[in-house]
Design an enzyme around this catalytic site. Structure first.
Site, mmCIF file in Angstrom:
data_model
loop_
_atom_site.group_PDB
_atom_site.id
_atom_site.type_symbol
_atom_site.label_atom_id
_atom_site.label_comp_id
_atom_site.label_asym_id
_atom_site.label_seq_id
_atom_site.Cartn_x
_atom_site.Cartn_y
_atom_site.Cartn_z
ATOM 1 N N TYR A 142 0.818 -1.217 0.000
ATOM 2 C CA TYR A 142 0.000 0.000 0.000
ATOM 3 C C TYR A 142 0.851 1.265 0.000
ATOM 4 C CZ TYR A 142 -3.973 -3.024 1.340
ATOM 5 O OH TYR A 142 -4.945 -3.990 1.399
ATOM 6 N N LYS A 195 4.997 -14.241 1.340
ATOM 7 C CA LYS A 195 4.801 -15.027 0.124
ATOM 8 C C LYS A 195 6.134 -15.047 -0.612
ATOM 9 C CE LYS A 195 2.281 -17.471 -2.688
ATOM 10 N NZ LYS A 195 1.967 -18.874 -2.350
ATOM 11 N N ASP A 228 -0.821 -18.255 2.041
ATOM 12 C CA ASP A 228 -1.884 -19.192 1.714
ATOM 13 C C ASP A 228 -1.989 -20.275 2.783
ATOM 14 O OD1 ASP A 228 0.642 -19.905 0.853
ATOM 15 O OD2 ASP A 228 0.028 -20.538 -1.144
ATOM 16 N N ASP A 252 -4.010 -7.190 6.198
ATOM 17 C CA ASP A 252 -5.345 -6.649 5.964
ATOM 18 C C ASP A 252 -6.323 -7.782 5.673
ATOM 19 O OD1 ASP A 252 -7.477 -4.979 5.461
ATOM 20 O OD2 ASP A 252 -6.657 -4.121 3.623
ATOM 21 N N ASP A 256 -9.281 -9.628 8.397
ATOM 22 C CA ASP A 256 -10.701 -9.742 8.052
ATOM 23 C C ASP A 256 -11.167 -11.191 8.150
ATOM 24 O OD1 ASP A 256 -10.730 -7.057 7.609
ATOM 25 O OD2 ASP A 256 -11.437 -7.153 5.537
#
Length: 365
Positions: A142, A195, A228, A252, A256
């Site tokens: 971001y 990742k 993942d 983020d 959630d």
């Protein structure tokens, strides 16, 4: 009698249900202050920034808005986003404008499983689940670097570049924050999420820094997990989690997921912290502006009220923060639940129940 400590808070309700839940949080905080015997109080300044402001002025907040916020002890934020403003404009124009410019580089999002709230996770019925997602909040995916180019070559030829930024300094400070937080918890463990098998530059730097920082915390367990695999772990083995540290985008998404597993995004709290306190920190529920239910009085105020508890911790009012959390748990356990968690209570019903429960927690915390 000692002098009353005044906390000056900038209130930015923003859009949609943000207005409703910020009002609920303020009501609970005022009830708490009324019970303090004059030891502390809150002074509020409300700023009408958001999508309505954009419709009138062509910007989400005025150019001098950041200067107006600098002098406050904290910022209490609702939600941002509405159909009249593209999402990337509303987000970068208000919320990210604040978090980036005030270097609120540590974002914490506790995952709380509350009594009386049914979780879709079967493991929640038998295991004691409680973890915190620590999100790097200033760079990563971001960072806002990139652009759109080559549109002049005709339809179908435009190219967009979105560049993630990882600095050694940025990685190290959020990791040390996570390790220090882990040391305060019953289970002293930090799970790093990357990742790096596919993103061989930024994420490999993240892994390298994590291994180096971990050497300074021999008392804290560590693990490095691909994002993942961590998504699966949130569902299949959440009892193995304590503090999860991840980049801006990964944290983020994972936070959630954690909130959904706890029962609803409406329950989730967050704090955007400038740990050095060079700028005010900002406290907000994780959920969005929810246009479909805005104005109906049925939004869940718990995420905003739990965020207010995080703000109390930031002020050093730790006993008061625990009282608010206990009042939330007492309220959900007694069946005061909004529609998103299977109940019929209104926003006002839940807010009143939490305010009333503060009196009961006064003698127990």
């Amino acid at each position: 009698m000692s002098e009353t400590k005044i906390f000056n808070i900038a209130s930015i309700p923003g859009d949609g249900v943000g207005k409703e839940v910020v009002a609920a949080g303020r009501q609970v905080l005022e009830a708490l202050a009324a019970q303090s015997g004059g030891s502390f109080a809150f002074e509020w300044t409300e700023f009408p920034w958001g999508s309505d402001y954009y419709a009138k002025h062509g910007e989400m907040m005025p150019e001098e808005g950041l200067d107006a916020l600098k002098g406050f002890d904290a910022i209490y934020f609702g939600a941002v986003g509405w159909e009249n403003v593209p999402d990337h404009v509303s987000l970068w124009g208000l919320r990210l404008n604040i978090t980036q410019n005030f270097d609120q580089w540590a974002n914490i999002r506790p995952v709380k499983f509350l009594p009386g709230v049914e979780s879709p996770l079967r493991r929640a019925e038998t295991a004691e689940l409680d973890w915190i997602v620590v999100r790097e909040n200033s760079e990563g995916e971001y960072a806002g670097l990139g652009g759109r180019n080559l549109s002049g070559r005709g339809p179908g030829n435009e190219v967009a570049l979105q560049t993630a930024l990882f600095t050694e300094k940025g990685c190290e400070r959020i990791m040390r924050f996570a390790f220090d937080l882990a040391r305060t918890r019953a289970v002293k463990k930090v799970s790093s999420v990357t990742k790096s098998n596919a993103q061989q530059y930024g994420m490999v730097l993240w892994d390298d820094v994590f291994r180096r920082v971990a050497l300074d915390y021999p008392d804290v367990q560590t693990e490095s997990v691909l994002v993942d695999a961590m998504s699966a772990k949130f569902v299949l083995k959440p009892e193995d989690l304590s503090v999860v540290v991840a980049s801006n985008l990964n944290a983020d998404i994972l936070s959630d997921l954690g909130s959904a597993l706890a029962g609803s995004l409406g329950l989730a709290a967050s704090a955007n912290l400038n740990p050095e306190r060079r700028f005010p920190s900002m406290f907000e529920p994780v959920h969005g502006s929810a246009p479909d239910i805005a104005g109906k009085g049925i939004s869940n105020p718990i995420g905003a009220i739990a965020s207010a508890a995080l703000m109390l911790d930031h002020f050093g009012l730790h006993d008061e923060a625990r009282r608010v959390e206990a009042a939330i748990a007492q309220t959900t356990a007694s069946g005061h639940l909004t529609r998103d968690v299977g109940g019929t209570a209104t926003t006002e019903d839940v807010t009143e129940a939490i305010s009333a429960a503060l009196t009961a927690t006064l003698a127990t915390v």
